[in-house]
Design a protein around this motif. Structure first.
Motif, PDB file in Angstrom:
ATOM      1  N   LYS A  93       1.142  -1.147   0.335  1.00  0.00           N
ATOM      2  CA  LYS A  93      -0.205  -0.071  -0.098  1.00  0.00           C
ATOM      3  C   LYS A  93       1.154   1.787   0.160  1.00  0.00           C
ATOM      4  CE  LYS A  93      -0.255   0.293   4.935  1.00  0.00           C
ATOM      5  NZ  LYS A  93      -1.417  -0.043   6.183  1.00  0.00           N
ATOM      6  N   ALA A  94       2.248   1.480   0.564  1.00  0.00           N
ATOM      7  CA  ALA A  94       3.386   2.105   0.515  1.00  0.00           C
ATOM      8  C   ALA A  94       3.637   2.249  -1.026  1.00  0.00           C
ATOM      9  CB  ALA A  94       3.904   2.123   0.958  1.00  0.00           C
ATOM     10  N   THR A  95       4.082   1.494  -1.507  1.00  0.00           N
ATOM     11  CA  THR A  95       4.735   1.506  -2.921  1.00  0.00           C
ATOM     12  C   THR A  95       4.155   1.534  -3.515  1.00  0.00           C
ATOM     13  OG1 THR A  95       4.617  -1.224  -3.208  1.00  0.00           O
ATOM     14  CG2 THR A  95       6.571  -0.867  -2.377  1.00  0.00           C
ATOM     15  N   ALA A  96       2.777   1.598  -4.385  1.00  0.00           N
ATOM     16  CA  ALA A  96       1.302   1.992  -4.833  1.00  0.00           C
ATOM     17  C   ALA A  96       1.807   3.044  -4.328  1.00  0.00           C
ATOM     18  CB  ALA A  96       0.517   1.135  -3.977  1.00  0.00           C
ATOM     19  N   LEU A  97       2.098   4.043  -3.866  1.00  0.00           N
ATOM     20  CA  LEU A  97       1.516   5.299  -3.766  1.00  0.00           C
ATOM     21  C   LEU A  97       3.337   6.392  -4.970  1.00  0.00           C
ATOM     22  CD1 LEU A  97       1.815   6.598   0.375  1.00  0.00           C
ATOM     23  CD2 LEU A  97      -0.509   6.068  -1.606  1.00  0.00           C
ATOM     24  N   HIS A  98       3.758   5.250  -5.219  1.00  0.00           N
ATOM     25  CA  HIS A  98       5.062   5.716  -5.750  1.00  0.00           C
ATOM     26  C   HIS A  98       4.361   6.357  -7.203  1.00  0.00           C
ATOM     27  CE1 HIS A  98       9.103   5.784  -7.601  1.00  0.00           C
ATOM     28  NE2 HIS A  98       8.447   5.960  -8.396  1.00  0.00           N
ATOM     29  N   ASN A  99       4.815   7.885  -7.162  1.00  0.00           N
ATOM     30  CA  ASN A  99       4.314   8.203  -8.188  1.00  0.00           C
ATOM     31  C   ASN A  99       5.283   9.234  -8.830  1.00  0.00           C
ATOM     32  OD1 ASN A  99       3.096  10.240 -10.278  1.00  0.00           O
ATOM     33  ND2 ASN A  99       1.062   9.591 -10.128  1.00  0.00           N
ATOM     34  N   ALA A 100       5.861   9.028 -10.318  1.00  0.00           N
ATOM     35  CA  ALA A 100       6.936   9.575 -10.720  1.00  0.00           C
ATOM     36  C   ALA A 100       6.981  11.541 -11.605  1.00  0.00           C
ATOM     37  CB  ALA A 100       8.451   9.055 -11.673  1.00  0.00           C
ATOM     38  N   LYS A 101       5.523  11.239 -11.515  1.00  0.00           N
ATOM     39  CA  LYS A 101       5.476  12.305 -12.838  1.00  0.00           C
ATOM     40  C   LYS A 101       4.849  13.680 -11.247  1.00  0.00           C
ATOM     41  CE  LYS A 101       3.159   9.951 -17.024  1.00  0.00           C
ATOM     42  NZ  LYS A 101       2.144  10.158 -17.450  1.00  0.00           N
ATOM     43  N   GLU A 102       4.315  12.619 -10.083  1.00  0.00           N
ATOM     44  CA  GLU A 102       3.911  14.100  -8.928  1.00  0.00           C
ATOM     45  C   GLU A 102       5.522  14.166  -8.282  1.00  0.00           C
ATOM     46  OE1 GLU A 102       1.546  11.971  -6.696  1.00  0.00           O
ATOM     47  OE2 GLU A 102      -0.371  12.438  -8.401  1.00  0.00           O
ATOM     48  N   GLY A 103       6.487  13.693  -8.280  1.00  0.00           N
ATOM     49  CA  GLY A 103       8.230  14.256  -7.891  1.00  0.00           C
ATOM     50  C   GLY A 103       7.388  12.797  -6.294  1.00  0.00           C
ATOM     51  N   PHE A 104       6.874  12.223  -6.397  1.00  0.00           N
ATOM     52  CA  PHE A 104       6.664  11.534  -5.285  1.00  0.00           C
ATOM     53  C   PHE A 104       7.128   9.744  -4.608  1.00  0.00           C
ATOM     54  CE2 PHE A 104       3.966   9.538  -1.515  1.00  0.00           C
ATOM     55  CZ  PHE A 104       4.187  10.366  -0.758  1.00  0.00           C
ATOM     56  N   PHE A 105       8.628   9.846  -5.256  1.00  0.00           N
ATOM     57  CA  PHE A 105       9.613   9.056  -5.016  1.00  0.00           C
ATOM     58  C   PHE A 105       9.703   7.771  -2.830  1.00  0.00           C
ATOM     59  CE2 PHE A 105      11.012  11.820  -7.929  1.00  0.00           C
ATOM     60  CZ  PHE A 105      11.115  11.100  -8.595  1.00  0.00           C
ATOM     61  N   ILE A 106       8.638   6.368  -3.111  1.00  0.00           N
ATOM     62  CA  ILE A 106       8.811   6.198  -2.275  1.00  0.00           C
ATOM     63  C   ILE A 106       9.889   5.126  -2.496  1.00  0.00           C
ATOM     64  CG2 ILE A 106       7.891   3.646  -1.014  1.00  0.00           C
ATOM     65  CD1 ILE A 106       6.976   5.967  -0.959  1.00  0.00           C
ATOM     66  N   LYS A 107      11.348   5.108  -1.701  1.00  0.00           N
ATOM     67  CA  LYS A 107      12.335   4.770  -2.216  1.00  0.00           C
ATOM     68  C   LYS A 107      12.529   3.235  -1.015  1.00  0.00           C
ATOM     69  CE  LYS A 107      14.098   7.718  -4.306  1.00  0.00           C
ATOM     70  NZ  LYS A 107      15.511   7.815  -5.764  1.00  0.00           N
ATOM     71  N   GLY A 108      11.823   3.178  -0.177  1.00  0.00           N
ATOM     72  CA  GLY A 108      12.053   1.829   0.702  1.00  0.00           C
ATOM     73  C   GLY A 108      13.683   1.871   1.916  1.00  0.00           C
ATOM     74  N   TRP A 109      14.458   1.130   1.783  1.00  0.00           N
ATOM     75  CA  TRP A 109      15.166   0.472   2.908  1.00  0.00           C
ATOM     76  C   TRP A 109      15.936   1.250   1.946  1.00  0.00           C
ATOM     77  CZ3 TRP A 109      17.066  -0.424   7.390  1.00  0.00           C
ATOM     78  CH2 TRP A 109      18.140  -0.900   7.890  1.00  0.00           C
ATOM     79  N   VAL A 110      16.822   2.201   3.035  1.00  0.00           N
ATOM     80  CA  VAL A 110      18.557   2.384   2.662  1.00  0.00           C
ATOM     81  C   VAL A 110      19.380   2.015   3.356  1.00  0.00           C
ATOM     82  CG1 VAL A 110      18.162   4.817   3.303  1.00  0.00           C
ATOM     83  CG2 VAL A 110      19.212   4.230   1.277  1.00  0.00           C
TER      84      VAL A 110
END
Length: 421
Positions: free
Chosen positions: A237-254
């Motif tokens: 449900k979090a990764t589904a929010l990723h949207n490059a066109k909106e500049g909203f990047f879900i990167k996850g673990w680092v």
């Protein structure tokens, strides 16, 4: 927890780390610190068999749930051991704020300052007092000899409203060195960042608030801006929010959270509920990265009239405007970075905090001091008596049931599948 381990090792103490939890792929390498690691079981006399010959001088419980499970066993097997509770943060406070937030959202009357402490401590007490979690957590505080509290606001709540004796508590925020290595300048940084474990409810709520309200307002003024969101265990449900066109990047673990924070220009932490001190905001200051957060976020790190390392904002419009200002104004950004270093040196100086903590622990290690301390805590004695009796018999019942289940499974496994045999 690592800071405590390192402090104890510096005293030339032998440290053993025992946990019933499954090993995590992201766990710290305690072996490199020469710390023994032991796997322990819940509801099992194997813990007694392990700790009784060890006879530790001090037992540190990581959060109240561990004291609930093992406190009575420690007292039975090692009655002279100093029992310390590391609260991390006040879990019942976070839960109460979460419930208040849900109610406010249902009523469409969100008021973040009303969820924070300060003048609203009596209201928070009213929200907490009848909850099972608060009763369990504060009972654990009474049962221990000393509880480490990360937030001075939470100490006020406990002493002024729950009437916990101040002698049972010690203020022990993050213990950090004063040295500040060189950090990238304003011009050398880019993007907004948000970071936090996705399994932690306040972090997930912050991500949703960013997605649904805050980030669209920021992008209206900064159409090419990017927000990079990091954190362990991102669910679908979090990764589904990723949207490059909106500049909203879900990167996850680092692997290196400090590096990505250090490279970002502004950290966003729109926390609508929570407790304790927010590690992401401390890490932001350590890496010279100004932040925009709420009054919940800054709690326990600055006094009400003090300046924040960035900006505080509690409404979507104010939050977005603050984020844009901080991202585009190099002068304000530089001032905010400097303020962050000042907050760290004032609030989190490890030399001062370690000395205060060790002085308290050393005093309580004296048998006469510990005896007198426990005599003055009748409420704790009473709670230990009743809790330990009920927990003891429940644990013994669970252990017996587990043994019976295992025995039945072995018998069932021995029965041939072919009835003619």
């Amino acid at each position: 927890m690592l800071s405590f381990i390192e402090l104890f090792l510096a005293q030339q103490w032998q440290v053993t780390f025992a946990s019933p939890a499954a090993l995590s792929e992201h766990r710290a390498d305690l072996g490199a610190l020469n710390v023994d690691e032991v796997a322990i079981e819940l509801n099992s006399t194997s813990f007694d068999d392990w700790i009784k010959p060890l006879q530790p001088d001090i037992v540190l419980f990581d959060r109240f749930m561990m004291e609930e499970q093992f406190g009575w066993r420690v007292e039975k097997c090692c009655p002279d051991a100093l029992r310390i509770l590391d609260s991390e943060d006040l879990h019942s406070l976070r839960q109460a704020r979460h419930q208040l937030l849900k109610q406010q959202l249902r009523d469409d009357q969100l008021d973040i300052p009303a969820l924070s402490s300060g003048s609203s401590l009596p209201a928070l007490y009213q929200s907490m007092t009848n909850t099972d979690l608060a009763q369990r957590e504060i009972a654990a505080i009474y049962r221990c000899d000393l509880t480490l509290m990360i937030s001075d606001i939470e100490i006020r709540l406990l002493t002024e409203h729950f009437n916990v004796p101040a002698s049972q508590l010690i203020h022990c925020p993050f213990m950090l060195p004063r040295e500040r290595p060189h950090k990238p300048a304003f011009i050398d940084r880019q993007h907004f960042i948000s970071i936090g474990n996705f399994r932690h409810a306040p972090n997930w709520d912050a991500v949703l608030w960013l997605k649904q309200q805050l980030w669209p307002l920021i992008r209206l003024q900064l159409p090419h801006a990017e927000l990079h969101i990091y954190g362990a265990y991102p669910p679908p449900k979090a990764t589904a929010l990723h949207n490059a066109k909106e500049g909203f990047f879900i990167k996850g673990w680092v692997d290196d959270a400090h590096q990505v924070i250090r490279e970002a220009r502004v950290l966003l932490a729109p926390l609508r509920f929570g407790a304790g001190i927010k590690g992401k905001l401390v890490d932001a200051m350590r890496n010279g990265t100004p932040s925009v957060t709420t009054s919940i976020g800054t709690e326990g790190m600055i006094d009400p009239l003090e300046v924040w390392s960035g900006e505080q904002a509690n409404t979507p419009v104010d939050f977005a405007q603050a984020a844009v200002r901080l991202y585009t104004d190099a002068t304000q950004w530089q001032v905010s970075q400097t303020v962050g270093y000042q907050i760290l040196n004032k609030r989190f100086d490890q030399t001062i905090i370690q000395a205060r903590l060790m002085e308290r622990i050393t005093a309580l290690l004296e048998p006469e001091q510990l005896t007198a301390h426990r005599l003055n805590n009748f409420t704790g004695q009473m709670l230990r008596h009743h809790h330990h009796k009920s927990t003891k018999y429940m644990a013994q019942w669970i252990e017996a049931k587990n043994k019976q289940t295992a025995s039945e499974a072995r018998v069932a496994g021995a029965i041939p599948l072919d009835p003619t045999h």
